[in-house]
Design a protein around this motif. Sequence first.
Motif, PDB file in Angstrom:
ATOM      1  N   VAL A  89       0.828  -1.203   0.000  1.00  0.00           N
ATOM      2  CA  VAL A  89       0.000   0.000   0.000  1.00  0.00           C
ATOM      3  C   VAL A  89       0.864   1.256   0.000  1.00  0.00           C
ATOM      4  O   VAL A  89       0.570   2.235  -0.697  1.00  0.00           O
ATOM      5  N   GLN A  90       1.974   1.250   0.748  1.00  0.00           N
ATOM      6  CA  GLN A  90       2.810   2.440   0.833  1.00  0.00           C
ATOM      7  C   GLN A  90       3.410   2.805  -0.513  1.00  0.00           C
ATOM      8  O   GLN A  90       3.554   3.985  -0.849  1.00  0.00           O
ATOM      9  N   ARG A  92       2.012   2.261  -3.419  1.00  0.00           N
ATOM     10  CA  ARG A  92       0.910   2.864  -4.173  1.00  0.00           C
ATOM     11  C   ARG A  92       0.727   4.329  -3.754  1.00  0.00           C
ATOM     12  O   ARG A  92       0.609   5.221  -4.604  1.00  0.00           O
ATOM     13  N   ILE A  93       0.692   4.549  -2.441  1.00  0.00           N
ATOM     14  CA  ILE A  93       0.477   5.905  -1.940  1.00  0.00           C
ATOM     15  C   ILE A  93       1.600   6.831  -2.398  1.00  0.00           C
ATOM     16  O   ILE A  93       1.351   7.945  -2.865  1.00  0.00           O
ATOM     17  N   THR A  94       2.841   6.366  -2.270  1.00  0.00           N
ATOM     18  CA  THR A  94       3.974   7.201  -2.669  1.00  0.00           C
ATOM     19  C   THR A  94       3.914   7.540  -4.152  1.00  0.00           C
ATOM     20  O   THR A  94       4.135   8.694  -4.555  1.00  0.00           O
ATOM     21  N   GLY A  95       3.625   6.559  -4.981  1.00  0.00           N
ATOM     22  CA  GLY A  95       3.525   6.806  -6.418  1.00  0.00           C
ATOM     23  C   GLY A  95       2.453   7.813  -6.754  1.00  0.00           C
ATOM     24  O   GLY A  95       2.662   8.732  -7.563  1.00  0.00           O
ATOM     25  N   LEU A  96       1.288   7.689  -6.119  1.00  0.00           N
ATOM     26  CA  LEU A  96       0.200   8.628  -6.365  1.00  0.00           C
ATOM     27  C   LEU A  96       0.525  10.012  -5.829  1.00  0.00           C
ATOM     28  O   LEU A  96       0.189  11.028  -6.436  1.00  0.00           O
ATOM     29  N   GLU A  97       1.196  10.076  -4.687  1.00  0.00           N
ATOM     30  CA  GLU A  97       1.587  11.376  -4.124  1.00  0.00           C
ATOM     31  C   GLU A  97       2.552  12.113  -5.047  1.00  0.00           C
ATOM     32  O   GLU A  97       2.544  13.342  -5.121  1.00  0.00           O
ATOM     33  N   LEU A  98       3.400  11.371  -5.729  1.00  0.00           N
ATOM     34  CA  LEU A  98       4.384  11.990  -6.618  1.00  0.00           C
ATOM     35  C   LEU A  98       3.786  12.390  -7.956  1.00  0.00           C
ATOM     36  O   LEU A  98       4.470  12.983  -8.789  1.00  0.00           O
ATOM     37  N   GLY A  99       2.518  12.074  -8.190  1.00  0.00           N
ATOM     38  CA  GLY A  99       1.852  12.550  -9.393  1.00  0.00           C
ATOM     39  C   GLY A  99       1.390  11.497 -10.364  1.00  0.00           C
ATOM     40  O   GLY A  99       0.860  11.834 -11.424  1.00  0.00           O
ATOM     41  N   ALA A 100       1.570  10.214 -10.055  1.00  0.00           N
ATOM     42  CA  ALA A 100       1.092   9.171 -10.954  1.00  0.00           C
ATOM     43  C   ALA A 100      -0.429   9.222 -11.064  1.00  0.00           C
ATOM     44  O   ALA A 100      -1.123   9.576 -10.109  1.00  0.00           O
ATOM     45  N   ASP A 101      -0.946   8.863 -12.235  1.00  0.00           N
ATOM     46  CA  ASP A 101      -2.390   8.869 -12.445  1.00  0.00           C
ATOM     47  C   ASP A 101      -3.041   7.550 -12.061  1.00  0.00           C
ATOM     48  O   ASP A 101      -4.240   7.510 -11.791  1.00  0.00           O
ATOM     49  N   ASP A 102      -2.273   6.480 -12.079  1.00  0.00           N
ATOM     50  CA  ASP A 102      -2.838   5.169 -11.774  1.00  0.00           C
ATOM     51  C   ASP A 102      -1.704   4.222 -11.391  1.00  0.00           C
ATOM     52  O   ASP A 102      -0.521   4.532 -11.600  1.00  0.00           O
ATOM     53  N   TYR A 103      -2.078   3.068 -10.847  1.00  0.00           N
ATOM     54  CA  TYR A 103      -1.092   2.101 -10.369  1.00  0.00           C
ATOM     55  C   TYR A 103      -1.635   0.709 -10.658  1.00  0.00           C
ATOM     56  O   TYR A 103      -2.717   0.347 -10.196  1.00  0.00           O
TER      57      TYR A 103
END
Length: 234
Positions: A89-90, A92-103
């Motif tokens: 989960v972390q 995923r959260i980090t990727g989304l926080e950095l600006g990713a649109d999806d995972y």
Amino acid sequence: MTDPLPPLVTILDDEAAIREILTDALQEAGFRTRAFSRATEFEAALRTTTPDVALVDLSLPDRDGLTLVHRLALEQGAKVIIISGRAQVQDRITGLELGADDYVTKPFETAEVIARIRARLRKAPEKAQASTARFGEWIAHFDRFALERDGAETPFSQAESEVLRLFLESPKRLITRAHMQEALGGTAGDSFDRAMDVRISRLRTKLGEDPKNPRLIKTIYGAGYIFLGDVSWT
């Protein structure tokens, strides 16, 4: 008049089999593709070409993919979908926080990846083309992805800009999760909900909101969100 080129999707993954599977599936679906096995090769290509969508693996031999996600989202304006074997989960959260649109986690179905790419490429409505919005003491510059207050600017990502624009286009109206999914081209499920939670949290932070009692972006529990500011577009 010549037809416009199909969207360009780049694939950054050090596994040759995954690059080949994605390339074949995407080309069959009508996309242009470029595939890379190293971050350095990909970064060199970015000097001359910006993809419409970038598929980025996090576990690369020469660079952590998260640094590329941040650059793509903030500097290149590309839509970013992380494809990774990291299922925590972390991550995923980090990727989304950095600006990713999806995972998307491995293993995956190519049909799902294509569906998510198409969702991200849905065109925004014509009214969304205005580049500047004013609300309270803030100015949102969508042409350069920046929030301005008192002459100081704070950058925001492409993903964050989509959420902020949605709020600013419909002030003082309830925006449900279903509306957000339809407007932003998301795929229903925990991944989309997590992405929205992260982006809204980051926007509140950049707007100096009290997380326990935000003034502008209010959560209506069980229903959605309301943006409470007065907005003017130029």
